[in-house]
Design an enzyme around this catalytic site. Structure first.
Site, mmCIF file in Angstrom:
data_model
loop_
_atom_site.group_PDB
_atom_site.id
_atom_site.type_symbol
_atom_site.label_atom_id
_atom_site.label_comp_id
_atom_site.label_asym_id
_atom_site.label_seq_id
_atom_site.Cartn_x
_atom_site.Cartn_y
_atom_site.Cartn_z
ATOM 1 N N HIS A 142 0.863 -1.193 0.000
ATOM 2 C CA HIS A 142 0.000 0.000 0.000
ATOM 3 C C HIS A 142 0.891 1.231 0.000
ATOM 4 C CE1 HIS A 142 -3.970 1.944 1.593
ATOM 5 N NE2 HIS A 142 -3.234 2.851 0.966
ATOM 6 N N HIS A 154 -9.560 0.917 -1.668
ATOM 7 C CA HIS A 154 -9.563 1.529 -0.349
ATOM 8 C C HIS A 154 -10.986 1.441 0.204
ATOM 9 C CE1 HIS A 154 -5.756 2.980 -1.663
ATOM 10 N NE2 HIS A 154 -5.617 3.917 -0.750
ATOM 11 N N GLU A 212 -11.481 3.076 5.787
ATOM 12 C CA GLU A 212 -10.498 3.975 6.413
ATOM 13 C C GLU A 212 -11.301 5.036 7.162
ATOM 14 O OE1 GLU A 212 -6.874 7.057 5.127
ATOM 15 O OE2 GLU A 212 -8.290 6.353 3.613
ATOM 16 N N ASP A 241 1.701 3.963 2.839
ATOM 17 C CA ASP A 241 0.650 4.786 2.235
ATOM 18 C C ASP A 241 1.228 5.951 1.433
ATOM 19 O OD1 ASP A 241 -1.900 5.560 1.557
ATOM 20 O OD2 ASP A 241 -2.539 6.098 3.571
ATOM 21 N N ASP A 242 1.416 7.098 2.069
ATOM 22 C CA ASP A 242 1.985 8.298 1.439
ATOM 23 C C ASP A 242 3.123 8.787 2.332
ATOM 24 O OD1 ASP A 242 -0.110 9.016 -0.814
ATOM 25 O OD2 ASP A 242 -1.261 8.496 0.977
#
Length: 350
Positions: free
Chosen positions: A24, A207, A210, A288-289
């Protein structure tokens, strides 16, 4: 990047050196402020921030949307194939430093096509970097993600434009996903485009759960028929869903520091990852980021081990899950797990 640091324990050090997979990661979310400014200068792009420090100071997010606003601004510097190569190689270097030996990477073509950058340019730059990474021992796959705040018609058009690339890069570009603003954009909105991707034999992820409710996870499973769920941390609110995830071994690609930074949890000690693990769900740990959320893969493991008091067996299971859930051949999967076992149990299983 404001890195989250935790003093490494022996288990954290063992984890740092362990071969791992990341499942991810948004490649645009690995764009560090320094590279944003370098690319802005190279491409003559005017940024809303007058310094790297000013940009980094803006990384104070209250929710997913406040992050996405700055994420899309950062991506505006990506114009040419070399830009995508440079961004991807910077991520590869982080992977190699963290002993990530396999990564399955998301990219958001609509973020670029709406600025006039063709999908072919995006993929060519990323692919060139990932081919170079393979020469250094890191394997990878690429997953095209649709932006859920846009229409399904836009997603369908993007998919049609990308069809030649799925053929040209079939060794690498192996699936589709769904990301961006979750609230008000349920997976059911994208049922048709996922059906088209499924008909081509592509891998499917989305996704869900979340910020969205457990019902979004059900939609991802039942309507989109995903192979993996990205995030999925709110599944804990529905015991029947948790049982289903555990029984089916549909993995969750969990991103602890992202969840903390975006206020999904106000404290990492309250994260649901361990509860899900205890109930037999195939959870994994991912970044993730990472440029925006303060940590690449090892930093996420360190923080999670510390906050949730994970033990040796639990960490091994999470890392093994990352290989078990990866979209590789059975032979590759066995090789990856063998590398983990050689590190984790050097004298053989106990």
């Amino acid at each position: 990047m404001t890195t989250t640091t935790v003093t490494p324990t022996p288990l954290a050090e063992k984890t740092a050196l362990a071969p791992k997979a990341e499942l991810h990661i948004h490649i645009e979310g690995s764009l560090e402020p320094e590279l944003i400014f370098a690319l802005a200068e190279r491409n003559g792009v005017k940024l809303a921030y007058d310094s790297i420090d000013a940009l980094r100071a803006a990384y104070a997010f209250t929710d997913l949307q406040s992050f996405l606003d700055i994420y899309y601004a950062g991506a505006s510097v990506l114009l040419h194939e070399q830009d995508f190569y440079d961004m991807t190689m910077a991520y590869v270097e982080r992977c190699l430093a963290d002993n990530v030996i396999h990564s399955e990477i998301f990219f958001d073509p609509q973020t670029h096509t709406e600025r006039g950058v063709p999908i072919a340019t995006v993929v060519a730059g990323i692919e060139r970097a990932l081919a170079d990474a393979e020469k250094r021992g890191m394997t990878s796959k690429l997953i095209l993600c649709f932006l859920r705040h846009l229409s399904e018609e836009d997603a369908l058009a993007t998919f049609e434009e990308a069809l030649p690339l799925f053929e040209q890069y079939k060794h690498r570009l192996i699936g589709v996903g769904l990301d961006s603003s979750e609230r008000g954009h349920p997976p059911s909105k994208f049922e048709r485009v996922f059906a088209k991707a499924r008909a081509l034999g592509l891998k499917l992820v989305a996704h869900a759960g979340e910020e969205g409710p457990p019902s979004y996870i059900y939609e991802a499973l039942d309507l989109l028929k995903v192979d993996r769920v990205d995030h999925g941390v709110r599944s804990i609110e529905d015991p029947a869903l948790v049982t289903r995830l555990a029984d089916s071994r549909v993995a969750l690609t969990v991103c602890p520091l992202s969840n903390l930074k975006l206020c999904v949890f106000d404290d990492l000690t309250k994260h649901t990852l361990k509860d899900l693990l205890d109930r037999g769900v195939a959870v994994t740990v991912n970044s993730d980021d990472p440029a925006y959320f303060g940590g690449y893969v090892n930093a996420n493991y360190f923080a999670t081990i510390d906050a949730l008091k994970l033990n040796d067996a639990e960490v091994y299971t999470i890392i093994r899950n990352s290989f078990e859930a990866s979209f590789v051949t059975p032979e590759q999967r066995s090789e990856l797990i063998a590398k983990l076992d050689a590190h984790w149990h050097p004298s053989g299983p106990h």
